[in-house]
Design a protein around this motif. Sequence first.
Motif, PDB file in Angstrom:
ATOM      1  N   TYR A  84      31.539-129.237  -2.769  1.00  0.00           N
ATOM      2  CA  TYR A  84      31.047-127.890  -2.478  1.00  0.00           C
ATOM      3  C   TYR A  84      30.006-127.475  -3.505  1.00  0.00           C
ATOM      4  O   TYR A  84      29.928-128.011  -4.615  1.00  0.00           O
ATOM      5  CB  TYR A  84      32.212-126.904  -2.419  1.00  0.00           C
ATOM      6  CG  TYR A  84      32.988-126.997  -1.131  1.00  0.00           C
ATOM      7  CD1 TYR A  84      32.876-126.010  -0.161  1.00  0.00           C
ATOM      8  CD2 TYR A  84      33.810-128.092  -0.858  1.00  0.00           C
ATOM      9  CE1 TYR A  84      33.576-126.104   1.038  1.00  0.00           C
ATOM     10  CE2 TYR A  84      34.497-128.196   0.328  1.00  0.00           C
ATOM     11  CZ  TYR A  84      34.382-127.191   1.277  1.00  0.00           C
ATOM     12  OH  TYR A  84      35.062-127.293   2.459  1.00  0.00           O
ATOM     13  N   ASN A 120      27.438-138.166   2.744  1.00  0.00           N
ATOM     14  CA  ASN A 120      26.737-137.187   3.579  1.00  0.00           C
ATOM     15  C   ASN A 120      25.297-137.658   3.755  1.00  0.00           C
ATOM     16  O   ASN A 120      24.540-137.732   2.783  1.00  0.00           O
ATOM     17  CB  ASN A 120      26.737-135.803   2.932  1.00  0.00           C
ATOM     18  CG  ASN A 120      28.105-135.156   2.960  1.00  0.00           C
ATOM     19  OD1 ASN A 120      28.802-135.133   1.948  1.00  0.00           O
ATOM     20  ND2 ASN A 120      28.487-134.623   4.099  1.00  0.00           N
ATOM     21  N   GLN A 127      16.456-131.635   3.652  1.00  0.00           N
ATOM     22  CA  GLN A 127      17.865-131.974   3.461  1.00  0.00           C
ATOM     23  C   GLN A 127      18.073-132.748   2.170  1.00  0.00           C
ATOM     24  O   GLN A 127      19.075-132.543   1.480  1.00  0.00           O
ATOM     25  CB  GLN A 127      18.375-132.790   4.656  1.00  0.00           C
ATOM     26  CG  GLN A 127      18.691-131.960   5.879  1.00  0.00           C
ATOM     27  CD  GLN A 127      19.471-132.756   6.918  1.00  0.00           C
ATOM     28  OE1 GLN A 127      19.388-133.985   6.983  1.00  0.00           O
ATOM     29  NE2 GLN A 127      20.249-132.058   7.724  1.00  0.00           N
ATOM     30  N   ARG A 134      23.019-129.895  -4.414  1.00  0.00           N
ATOM     31  CA  ARG A 134      24.482-129.963  -4.274  1.00  0.00           C
ATOM     32  C   ARG A 134      25.064-131.011  -5.216  1.00  0.00           C
ATOM     33  O   ARG A 134      26.085-130.778  -5.875  1.00  0.00           O
ATOM     34  CB  ARG A 134      24.863-130.274  -2.829  1.00  0.00           C
ATOM     35  CG  ARG A 134      26.370-130.306  -2.570  1.00  0.00           C
ATOM     36  CD  ARG A 134      26.662-130.551  -1.099  1.00  0.00           C
ATOM     37  NE  ARG A 134      26.228-129.427  -0.292  1.00  0.00           N
ATOM     38  CZ  ARG A 134      26.983-128.374   0.006  1.00  0.00           C
ATOM     39  NH1 ARG A 134      28.226-128.309  -0.448  1.00  0.00           N
ATOM     40  NH2 ARG A 134      26.522-127.406   0.753  1.00  0.00           N
ATOM     41  N   HIS A 280      26.683-132.121  13.740  1.00  0.00           N
ATOM     42  CA  HIS A 280      27.962-131.953  13.056  1.00  0.00           C
ATOM     43  C   HIS A 280      28.914-133.039  13.558  1.00  0.00           C
ATOM     44  O   HIS A 280      29.668-132.860  14.514  1.00  0.00           O
ATOM     45  CB  HIS A 280      28.536-130.563  13.317  1.00  0.00           C
ATOM     46  CG  HIS A 280      29.524-130.142  12.289  1.00  0.00           C
ATOM     47  ND1 HIS A 280      29.928-128.847  12.111  1.00  0.00           N
ATOM     48  CD2 HIS A 280      30.195-130.851  11.358  1.00  0.00           C
ATOM     49  CE1 HIS A 280      30.810-128.764  11.131  1.00  0.00           C
ATOM     50  NE2 HIS A 280      30.990-129.985  10.672  1.00  0.00           N
ATOM     51  N   ASP A 406      28.878-117.620   1.113  1.00  0.00           N
ATOM     52  CA  ASP A 406      28.256-118.233   2.285  1.00  0.00           C
ATOM     53  C   ASP A 406      27.806-119.651   1.931  1.00  0.00           C
ATOM     54  O   ASP A 406      26.635-119.913   1.670  1.00  0.00           O
ATOM     55  CB  ASP A 406      27.080-117.373   2.738  1.00  0.00           C
ATOM     56  CG  ASP A 406      26.514-117.816   4.084  1.00  0.00           C
ATOM     57  OD1 ASP A 406      27.067-118.776   4.658  1.00  0.00           O
ATOM     58  OD2 ASP A 406      25.540-117.215   4.541  1.00  0.00           O
ATOM     59  N   GLU A 407      28.754-120.579   1.924  1.00  0.00           N
ATOM     60  CA  GLU A 407      28.523-121.947   1.469  1.00  0.00           C
ATOM     61  C   GLU A 407      27.417-122.652   2.256  1.00  0.00           C
ATOM     62  O   GLU A 407      26.603-123.380   1.696  1.00  0.00           O
ATOM     63  CB  GLU A 407      29.825-122.751   1.571  1.00  0.00           C
ATOM     64  CG  GLU A 407      29.744-124.172   1.091  1.00  0.00           C
ATOM     65  CD  GLU A 407      29.690-124.297  -0.429  1.00  0.00           C
ATOM     66  OE1 GLU A 407      29.090-125.279  -0.906  1.00  0.00           O
ATOM     67  OE2 GLU A 407      30.237-123.419  -1.120  1.00  0.00           O
ATOM     68  N   GLU A 408      27.373-122.427   3.557  1.00  0.00           N
ATOM     69  CA  GLU A 408      26.406-123.136   4.389  1.00  0.00           C
ATOM     70  C   GLU A 408      25.103-122.354   4.566  1.00  0.00           C
ATOM     71  O   GLU A 408      24.141-122.876   5.142  1.00  0.00           O
ATOM     72  CB  GLU A 408      27.017-123.438   5.755  1.00  0.00           C
ATOM     73  CG  GLU A 408      28.191-124.396   5.690  1.00  0.00           C
ATOM     74  CD  GLU A 408      28.689-124.795   7.066  1.00  0.00           C
ATOM     75  OE1 GLU A 408      28.018-124.447   8.064  1.00  0.00           O
ATOM     76  OE2 GLU A 408      29.732-125.437   7.148  1.00  0.00           O
ATOM     77  N   THR A 410      24.492-119.879   6.544  1.00  0.00           N
ATOM     78  CA  THR A 410      24.235-119.640   7.969  1.00  0.00           C
ATOM     79  C   THR A 410      24.502-118.191   8.383  1.00  0.00           C
ATOM     80  O   THR A 410      24.472-117.880   9.570  1.00  0.00           O
ATOM     81  CB  THR A 410      25.109-120.576   8.829  1.00  0.00           C
ATOM     82  OG1 THR A 410      26.449-120.549   8.365  1.00  0.00           O
ATOM     83  CG2 THR A 410      24.595-121.997   8.756  1.00  0.00           C
ATOM     84  N   HIS A 417      30.099-121.385  11.181  1.00  0.00           N
ATOM     85  CA  HIS A 417      30.765-121.977  10.024  1.00  0.00           C
ATOM     86  C   HIS A 417      31.807-122.982  10.446  1.00  0.00           C
ATOM     87  O   HIS A 417      32.565-123.444   9.661  1.00  0.00           O
ATOM     88  CB  HIS A 417      31.395-120.870   9.181  1.00  0.00           C
ATOM     89  CG  HIS A 417      30.367-119.980   8.522  1.00  0.00           C
ATOM     90  ND1 HIS A 417      29.627-120.371   7.435  1.00  0.00           N
ATOM     91  CD2 HIS A 417      29.942-118.737   8.842  1.00  0.00           C
ATOM     92  CE1 HIS A 417      28.815-119.391   7.093  1.00  0.00           C
ATOM     93  NE2 HIS A 417      28.964-118.405   7.916  1.00  0.00           N
TER      94      HIS A 417
END
Length: 417
Positions: A84, A120, A127, A134, A280, A406-408, A410, A417
């Motif tokens: 994370y 990932n 990206q 990250r 996803h 808001d980790e993502e 979005t 999420h």
Amino acid sequence: MMRYSGFRVFTQGLTGNTGWRAAWRKPAPKPEYDVVIIGGGGHGLATAWYLAKNHGITNVAVLEKGYLGSGNIGRNTTIVRANYFLPGNSEFYSHSLKLWEGLERDLNYNVMHSQRGLINLFHSDGQRDAFVRRGNAMLAQGDDAVLLDREGVRRMLPYLDFGQARFPIYGGLYHPRGGTARHDAVAWGYARAADQRGVDLIENCEVTGIDVENGRVTGVQTTRGMIRAKKVAMVTAGRSGQVAALAGMRLPIESHVLQAFVTEGLKPVIDHVISFGMGHFYISQSDKGGLVFGGDLDFYASYAARGNLPMVEHVMEAGMTLMPMIGRAKVLRSWGGIMDMSPDGSPIIDSTGIEGLYLNCGWNYGGFKAVPASGWALAHLIATGQPHETAARFRLDRFATGHLLDEEGTGSQHNLH
């Protein structure tokens, strides 16, 4: 206590498996407990175990409306990771991974934790930049991260489609300590350990009401009678909104279906956990040889533990795009878990406005990997009245104050999420 060995399994197979003893007791509910935990899944059972182990609180009941482990703990893709980015999430999942690494010794139970590594993938310059950030955040937290270029990914995952023009593989972020665990074994391990400490695990006991007097919880109503309690914890994942409503609360969550799939058993081919960056999709191979994979949730609110066919097609398309070889595997079964989706994609571990009533929900896609740290943090909160340092930002009121996680990135949309 039942002892297990290869010889014991062999001899029991010859005698019809009639000699096994129950792994935990089947007690009747007592009239009163110090703590009642609503929900006999991974998070609820872990909370009971850490209440007993860390705080010496053993007059505890775990109430499960079905059988232990019948919810999301047995309906997931078993991934364990600590990759994370945001402060608030990163230290929590880092703590959880450390607990995973000692869990089998802690519980004296084989949960089949396999640190096979997680990759990932990224498919664009943007990206790549995001995963560089990250990875640096993971390293700063004290976890592991390795940036792979295209050839580095090819050496590790030669079976991916590196020739596609639409979603070219630029590289990947490798998290060596990530991996998988056996989901139902996690439930069984925590259940047995909690039972041995004196916790009552009460199955087929649905909570139908939460009693509140003068702003304080006093107990619960169940299908097996009233049970008084000094403290009550709601740990019911996708059913959290319904259970909280019994206490007059409305939660900032939605319940959605997330499907997962497993194929026929195959020879070992996928050594890692792989996540597709342009769809996803995530996949690993179980110890029995089945390819275990999943994708997006079904994008509509539901309490049904089953999904729709369009999402099945969507997930299969992503899998075929990433690794065309998967098209030759036969899917044996699929299942759905009820996801409690919060607006910012991060969980809630907090007390409520009702004294003695505690809440654990909003796990979105991250519930399984969080089981040890979630139980640890909620047990700490119940026992001391103070949030554990790793879960201090998982407050319920952040949706009113604007201090979101808001980790993502979005936005405040449950479905994203």
